[in-house]
Design an enzyme around this catalytic site. Structure first.
Site, short mmCIF file in Angstrom:
data_model
loop_
_atom_site.label_atom_id
_atom_site.label_comp_id
_atom_site.label_asym_id
_atom_site.label_seq_id
_atom_site.Cartn_x
_atom_site.Cartn_y
_atom_site.Cartn_z
N ARG A 1 13.93 1.39 -2.87
CA ARG A 1 12.79 1.21 -1.97
C ARG A 1 13.15 0.21 -0.88
O ARG A 1 13.29 -0.98 -1.16
CB ARG A 1 11.55 0.74 -2.73
CG ARG A 1 10.36 0.50 -1.80
CD ARG A 1 9.01 0.45 -2.52
NE ARG A 1 8.83 -0.71 -3.36
CZ ARG A 1 7.67 -1.02 -3.95
NH1 ARG A 1 6.62 -0.23 -3.79
NH2 ARG A 1 7.58 -2.09 -4.72
N ASP B 1 3.93 -9.18 -8.32
CA ASP B 1 4.81 -9.06 -7.16
C ASP B 1 3.96 -9.22 -5.91
O ASP B 1 2.79 -9.64 -5.98
CB ASP B 1 5.60 -7.75 -7.18
CG ASP B 1 4.71 -6.51 -7.01
OD1 ASP B 1 3.48 -6.65 -6.78
OD2 ASP B 1 5.26 -5.39 -7.10
#
Length: 546
Positions: A164, A444
């Site tokens: 990603r 996160d």
């Protein structure tokens, strides 16, 4: 390579693998992509800002009239490659060496190596992450823990690697092309693709990607054009690479068909990026007091607006022959506390059971210890490698279903938890750590975004939190009290050597501003650059002939 070259400026301290990663050929590849697409990225970001202004003025997102025929038509994405037919369990994490080895060995079907929400974008993290992935692709990656002496190597059977890159909005200020920063997305994608696409194809594999933060099919069209150019540059046929798009913004939920269509020869389906989606819901609609959310802990996936979104992902993907991936289980096993650990794992089981019954083809976990639980549930309730034959024709989602606000209280405990998680995450991020276990969850950037956006929303509207309005003075007082609690929790040494004051300052600024900052990672990145240049002493500024 084609196109004229000019010096590219690399800023920042030299990293151990820089000469392996930032080769003249790799830099030229990124230069070409930057010159071809940076202008379009800037225009798309301007379009985002314009749409957001419309939402702030009271307009609401809706399905596009101009693409109604496309949504009604029968078409499919490219056939699913054999090695990702079964994506029952996917694990995600940052691009550090030990994490990559453990995740590839975890027993998951897929490991998504994350340059975005799980990685703090220090120059060392980015460059060494690229080296780590190149070694992983070639099967040569190894790691010896300097403390324990334990050795880590790849097992015989490993997960399929997805990568990603960062979102379109994030710059990479350590690399300038024609005097301006390279888009972080093209830096991450370009370096990984250049170094590894051929190596993967030669091994009978493919380059696979996850695309974050898309807000429209026009952004998907941009990525498709990036893919076509990148493949052509390396003499690889169109459709060699595949990408899964995270539906993690509110506008994208209204353009799922269109996004799949734009990427159809490169599509590997859609994923429910649930945490960023909740953040996006607040960001796009949060200036309206009618859209104030309750405590974060109460915004669960069974709430109607989130159920409608995930059901629509399944129906849309399966109609087009694509995977519909479920969302992240952020819980982690808790060592030394069997009762708390059992409670956390029970939440994971319930979440994954809901997803498999909804028709998802697989799911995400944040910790290797959760892989067996997720696999057990999907194996028990999913016949075959996926559920694309489950068409969910019972689903009929309207715009108002995606905009329905869940009810529930706003509590002092919820406020303080948001403040703690927000400050602790930003503090770790400023130290170069992008994925942090906090209060039994793996946090996160996406979950930190919810925390700070929700606090901003409550303070902005002065909502009643347990009978008392949350005004500026009360919020600042609560932040001060929370910092005292964190000092006791973490200890004097951690506070003395950490970035807590910088984190508190940034969190306070983000939650008390007149308008909600688009992404916390943008102002945090400026502080990260300042801190890294201070700690590194002199910053290198080296023109590199590419």
């Amino acid at each position: 390579m084609h196109g004229t070259s000019s010096p590219v400026t690399i800023l920042g301290p030299t990293t151990p693998s820089q000469s392996d990663v930032l080769t003249p050929e790799a830099l030229q590849f990124v230069i070409d992509l930057t010159r071809a697409f940076r202008g379009r990225i800037d225009a798309l970001l301007a379009r985002r800002a314009e749409r957001r202004a419309h939402f702030l003025a009271g307009e609401r997102p809706d399905f596009l009239e101009e693409t109604a025929e496309l949504r009604a038509a029968d078409w499919s994405v490219a056939a699913i490659p054999d090695d990702i037919q079964d994506r029952s369990v996917e694990i995600t994490g940052p691009v550090d060496r030990k994490m990559i080895i453990n995740a590839l060995n975890s027993g998951a079907n897929v490991f998504m190596a994350d340059f975005e929400d799980a990685t703090s974008p220090t120059f060392a993290n980015l460059v060494e992450g690229q080296k780590n992935l190149a070694d992983a692709v070639r099967g040569t990656i190894g790691y010896v823990d300097p403390t324990s002496g334990k050795s880590y190597t790849l097992g015989e059977h490993t997960a399929v690697l997805f990568v990603r890159p960062r979102g379109l909005h994030l710059p990479e200020k350590h690399m300038l092309v024609d005097g301006k920063p390279v888009p972080g997305s093209l830096f991450d994608f370009g370096l990984y693709f250049f170094h590894n696409a051929r190596a993967l194809v030669e091994r009978g594999k493919r380059p696979y990607f996850y695309l974050p933060k898309l807000e429209s099919h026009l952004e998907a069209r941009l990525w498709n054009d990036v893919f076509l150019r990148a493949q052509a540059e390396l003499d690889l046929p169109p459709g060699t690479l595949r990408a899964t798009v995270l539906i993690e913004t509110l506008p994208a939920a209204f353009e799922m068909d269109e996004i799949l269509y734009e990427l159809r020869e490169h599509s590997a389906g859609l994923n429910c990026g649930r945490w960023d989606y909740i953040f996006s819901f607040i960001k796009k609609l949060g200036a309206d007091p009618a859209f104030i959310l309750p405590d974060r802990s109460l915004v669960t996936m069974d709430r109607p607006f989130l159920k409608a979104y995930t059901d629509l992902v399944v129906k849309t993907c399966h109609r087009r022959g694509a995977h519909a991936m479920g969302g992240m289980a952020a819980q982690i096993p808790i060592k030394g506390d069997e009762a708390r650990s059992r409670a956390a794992l029970d939440k994971v089981r319930a979440d994954k059971l809901r997803e498999v019954h909804a028709g998802h083809d697989g799911t995400w976990v944040a910790h290797p210890g959760l892989v067996p639980i997720a696999r057990q549930i999907f194996d028990a309730h999913m016949d075959g490698p996926n559920q694309i034959d489950v068409k969910r024709e019972d689903v009929n989602v309207q715009a108002e279903d995606l905009l329905r606000v869940p009810d529930g209280p706003r509590t002092e405990a919820g406020l303080r938890h948001n403040i703690k998680v927000g400050i602790l995450y930003i503090e770790a991020w400023l130290r170069g750590i992008g994925c942090v276990p906090l209060y039994d969850l793996m946090e996160d950037a996406a979950t930190a975004e919810i925390c700070r956006a929700q606090v901003w929303q409550w303070q902005h509207h002065g909502v009643s939190v347990e009978g008392e309005p949350l005004d500026h003075a009360r919020l600042v007082r609560t932040i001060d009290e929370t910092m005292e609690e964190l000092a006791k929790e973490r200890g004097a040494e951690a506070f003395a050597h950490g970035r807590f004051e910088e984190a508190r300052e940034l969190f306070t600024t983000l939650t008390t501003s007149d308008e909600l900052e688009e992404f916390l990672t943008l102002p945090a990145y400026e502080r990260l650059l300042a801190l890294s240049s201070t700690s590194a002493g002199e910053t290198e500024k080296a023109p590199v002939a590419a």
